[in-house]
Design a protein around this motif. Structure first.
Motif, PDB file in Angstrom:
ATOM      1  N   PRO A  58     -15.736   0.152  -5.338  1.00 53.39           N
ATOM      2  CA  PRO A  58     -15.290   1.056  -4.273  1.00 53.39           C
ATOM      3  C   PRO A  58     -13.785   1.297  -4.372  1.00 53.39           C
ATOM      4  CG  PRO A  58     -16.487  -0.849  -3.392  1.00 53.39           C
ATOM      5  CD  PRO A  58     -16.235  -1.137  -4.826  1.00 53.39           C
ATOM      6  N   ALA A  59     -13.376   2.545  -4.247  1.00 52.55           N
ATOM      7  CA  ALA A  59     -11.965   2.870  -4.378  1.00 52.55           C
ATOM      8  C   ALA A  59     -11.728   4.284  -3.881  1.00 52.55           C
ATOM      9  CB  ALA A  59     -11.514   2.743  -5.836  1.00 52.55           C
ATOM     10  N   PRO A  60     -10.483   4.606  -3.516  1.00 54.35           N
ATOM     11  CA  PRO A  60     -10.155   6.001  -3.211  1.00 54.35           C
ATOM     12  C   PRO A  60     -10.409   6.891  -4.427  1.00 54.35           C
ATOM     13  CG  PRO A  60      -8.384   4.521  -2.528  1.00 54.35           C
ATOM     14  CD  PRO A  60      -9.330   3.703  -3.347  1.00 54.35           C
ATOM     15  N   VAL A  61     -10.713   8.150  -4.150  1.00 53.89           N
ATOM     16  CA  VAL A  61     -11.059   9.089  -5.212  1.00 53.89           C
ATOM     17  C   VAL A  61     -10.128  10.296  -5.171  1.00 53.89           C
ATOM     18  CG1 VAL A  61     -12.847  10.649  -6.092  1.00 53.89           C
ATOM     19  CG2 VAL A  61     -13.486   8.412  -5.193  1.00 53.89           C
ATOM     20  N   VAL A  62      -9.593  10.677  -6.323  1.00 54.01           N
ATOM     21  CA  VAL A  62      -8.873  11.938  -6.483  1.00 54.01           C
ATOM     22  C   VAL A  62      -9.676  12.786  -7.452  1.00 54.01           C
ATOM     23  CG1 VAL A  62      -6.752  13.066  -7.247  1.00 54.01           C
ATOM     24  CG2 VAL A  62      -6.626  10.861  -6.066  1.00 54.01           C
ATOM     25  N   VAL A  63     -10.021  13.998  -7.035  1.00 51.90           N
ATOM     26  CA  VAL A  63     -10.810  14.898  -7.862  1.00 51.90           C
ATOM     27  C   VAL A  63      -9.876  15.904  -8.525  1.00 51.90           C
ATOM     28  CG1 VAL A  63     -12.684  16.574  -7.920  1.00 51.90           C
ATOM     29  CG2 VAL A  63     -12.801  14.651  -6.333  1.00 51.90           C
ATOM     30  N   ILE A  64      -9.970  16.005  -9.847  1.00 50.22           N
ATOM     31  CA  ILE A  64      -9.162  16.947 -10.617  1.00 50.22           C
ATOM     32  C   ILE A  64     -10.100  17.891 -11.345  1.00 50.22           C
ATOM     33  CG2 ILE A  64      -7.406  17.204 -12.403  1.00 50.22           C
ATOM     34  CD1 ILE A  64      -6.588  14.316 -11.940  1.00 50.22           C
ATOM     35  N   ALA A  65      -9.968  19.197 -11.086  1.00 52.00           N
ATOM     36  CA  ALA A  65     -10.822  20.170 -11.755  1.00 52.00           C
ATOM     37  C   ALA A  65     -10.256  21.570 -11.555  1.00 52.00           C
ATOM     38  CB  ALA A  65     -12.251  20.109 -11.217  1.00 52.00           C
ATOM     39  N   TYR A 110      -2.779   8.100   0.621  1.00 49.39           N
ATOM     40  CA  TYR A 110      -4.050   7.706   1.228  1.00 49.39           C
ATOM     41  C   TYR A 110      -3.978   6.276   1.760  1.00 49.39           C
ATOM     42  CZ  TYR A 110      -9.009   6.480   1.558  1.00 49.39           C
ATOM     43  OH  TYR A 110     -10.232   6.032   2.013  1.00 49.39           O
ATOM     44  N   LEU A 111      -3.453   5.364   0.942  1.00 48.71           N
ATOM     45  CA  LEU A 111      -3.349   3.971   1.380  1.00 48.71           C
ATOM     46  C   LEU A 111      -2.435   3.844   2.598  1.00 48.71           C
ATOM     47  CD1 LEU A 111      -3.107   2.084  -2.034  1.00 48.71           C
ATOM     48  CD2 LEU A 111      -5.131   2.509  -0.637  1.00 48.71           C
ATOM     49  N   ALA A 112      -1.333   4.588   2.599  1.00 57.67           N
ATOM     50  CA  ALA A 112      -0.411   4.528   3.735  1.00 57.67           C
ATOM     51  C   ALA A 112      -1.023   5.137   4.992  1.00 57.67           C
ATOM     52  CB  ALA A 112       0.891   5.239   3.382  1.00 57.67           C
ATOM     53  N   SER A 113      -1.889   6.129   4.824  1.00 55.57           N
ATOM     54  CA  SER A 113      -2.483   6.809   5.984  1.00 55.57           C
ATOM     55  C   SER A 113      -3.428   5.901   6.758  1.00 55.57           C
ATOM     56  CB  SER A 113      -3.242   8.064   5.524  1.00 55.57           C
ATOM     57  OG  SER A 113      -4.457   7.717   4.869  1.00 55.57           O
ATOM     58  N   ARG A 114      -3.826   4.792   6.182  1.00 53.81           N
ATOM     59  CA  ARG A 114      -4.782   3.908   6.835  1.00 53.81           C
ATOM     60  C   ARG A 114      -4.094   2.766   7.585  1.00 53.81           C
ATOM     61  NH1 ARG A 114     -10.198   3.074   3.479  1.00 53.81           N
ATOM     62  NH2 ARG A 114     -11.008   3.314   5.586  1.00 53.81           N
ATOM     63  N   ALA A 197     -13.561  -4.512  -1.034  1.00 55.44           N
ATOM     64  CA  ALA A 197     -12.681  -4.358   0.130  1.00 55.44           C
ATOM     65  C   ALA A 197     -11.907  -3.052   0.020  1.00 55.44           C
ATOM     66  CB  ALA A 197     -11.718  -5.534   0.215  1.00 55.44           C
ATOM     67  N   TRP A 198     -11.284  -2.647   1.139  1.00 54.11           N
ATOM     68  CA  TRP A 198     -10.389  -1.501   1.085  1.00 54.11           C
ATOM     69  C   TRP A 198      -8.962  -1.969   1.341  1.00 54.11           C
ATOM     70  CZ3 TRP A 198      -8.002   0.273   5.745  1.00 54.11           C
ATOM     71  CH2 TRP A 198      -8.554  -0.214   6.943  1.00 54.11           C
ATOM     72  N   VAL A 199      -8.002  -1.127   0.973  1.00 55.43           N
ATOM     73  CA  VAL A 199      -6.596  -1.513   0.966  1.00 55.43           C
ATOM     74  C   VAL A 199      -5.785  -0.521   1.777  1.00 55.43           C
ATOM     75  CG1 VAL A 199      -4.564  -1.936  -0.486  1.00 55.43           C
ATOM     76  CG2 VAL A 199      -6.857  -2.556  -1.315  1.00 55.43           C
ATOM     77  N   ALA A 200      -4.809  -1.041   2.516  1.00 57.03           N
ATOM     78  CA  ALA A 200      -3.865  -0.196   3.257  1.00 57.03           C
ATOM     79  C   ALA A 200      -2.446  -0.671   2.984  1.00 57.03           C
ATOM     80  CB  ALA A 200      -4.157  -0.248   4.754  1.00 57.03           C
ATOM     81  N   LEU A 201      -1.554   0.279   2.740  1.00 52.33           N
ATOM     82  CA  LEU A 201      -0.131  -0.026   2.679  1.00 52.33           C
ATOM     83  C   LEU A 201       0.440   0.175   4.071  1.00 52.33           C
ATOM     84  CD1 LEU A 201       0.909   1.763  -0.636  1.00 52.33           C
ATOM     85  CD2 LEU A 201       0.247  -0.613  -0.302  1.00 52.33           C
ATOM     86  N   VAL A 202       1.190  -0.804   4.560  1.00 55.07           N
ATOM     87  CA  VAL A 202       1.732  -0.738   5.915  1.00 55.07           C
ATOM     88  C   VAL A 202       3.248  -0.888   5.875  1.00 55.07           C
ATOM     89  CG1 VAL A 202      -0.416  -1.631   6.896  1.00 55.07           C
ATOM     90  CG2 VAL A 202       1.425  -3.224   6.328  1.00 55.07           C
ATOM     91  N   GLU A 203       3.882  -0.481   6.954  1.00 55.07           N
ATOM     92  CA  GLU A 203       5.336  -0.535   7.008  1.00 55.07           C
ATOM     93  C   GLU A 203       5.823  -1.982   7.098  1.00 55.07           C
ATOM     94  OE1 GLU A 203       6.492   1.798  10.332  1.00 55.07           O
ATOM     95  OE2 GLU A 203       5.816   3.701   9.455  1.00 55.07           O
ATOM     96  N   PRO A 204       7.014  -2.256   6.563  1.00 57.68           N
ATOM     97  CA  PRO A 204       7.584  -3.614   6.658  1.00 57.68           C
ATOM     98  C   PRO A 204       7.708  -4.064   8.113  1.00 57.68           C
ATOM     99  CG  PRO A 204       8.809  -2.299   5.075  1.00 57.68           C
ATOM    100  CD  PRO A 204       7.865  -1.358   5.762  1.00 57.68           C
TER     101      PRO A 204
END
Length: 220
Positions: A58-65, A110-114, A197-204
């Protein structure tokens, strides 16, 4: 079509799958105008392969086309619950480093948005005794518990040596030494993603007790 790449915070590499690259099927028994597999059928096969891969990784997805393929795939896909972004254009022959530059901002955003979702979940799980904070505890729990969500402060990095049994970390300042992982946070993120698991980047300063990383766990 070749969407078979995994991105781990700055490093893009071939995904662990035999499904991609995928090509439209041809049938020599049909007339020239019918030999190539219809676009919808091909995109459906691509989506099925993507879904199978995401169930294991499981992971975030970026679609390129290129268009109109991009819009068609976004409309019909059943596996874009973690869509992090889209990039329009034909990049079949684009060098990997250039693709990495296109993908990385979408993943990081995406990670920061969570962040809000992650911090609410962390508070709830702490009250349920289903969360740990601090790198040593998080590292051990990511290996032996059932990780649910990893929250990492977005400026946190940690050079370290990993113990022979893999369960503990020793801080290192000799980052050029071959035994040293220059940023064990990347290893941690890859480890929890691989375990669903899923991952989020958060502020210090947002993780409790002055810690820089936290992990919530699933019920046993």
């Amino acid at each position: 079509m070749d969407p078979g790449f995994d991105h781990q915070l700055g490093t893009l590499g071939r995904a662990d799958t035999t499904k991609f690259p995928m090509h439209a099927r041809t049938d020599k028994q049909r007339t020239d105008t019918e030999r190539t597999e219809p676009a919808h059928g091909f995109l459906k096969r691509v989506d099925q392969a993507l879904g199978a891969h995401l169930r294991v990784h499981p992971a975030p997805v970026v679609v390129i086309a290129a268009e109109p393929t991009l819009s068609r795939f976004l409309q019909m896909s059943a596996n874009l619950g973690r869509l992090a972004g889209r990039v329009t254009g034909n990049h079949v022959t684009t060098p990997l480093l250039e693709i990495e530059g296109l993908v990385a901002p979408h993943i990081e955003q995406y990670l920061a948005s969570r962040q809000d979702e992650a911090l609410v979940l962390l508070e709830r799980r702490l009250g349920q005794d289903r969360a740990v904070v601090g790198l040593e505890s998080v590292w051990l729990a990511s290996r032996w518990e059932r990780p649910e969500m990893l929250a990492v402060e977005d400026d946190f990095f940690f050079p370290a040596r990993i113990s022979p049994d893999g369960d503990s970390l020793d801080a290192a300042d000799d980052v050029e030494h071959p035994d040293v992982i220059d940023d064990v946070i990347d290893e941690l993120i890859e480890q929890v993603l691989a375990r669903g698991a899923w991952v989020a980047l958060v502020e210090p300063g947002t993780i409790p007790d002055g810690q820089r990383v936290a992990l919530t766990t699933r019920q046993r």
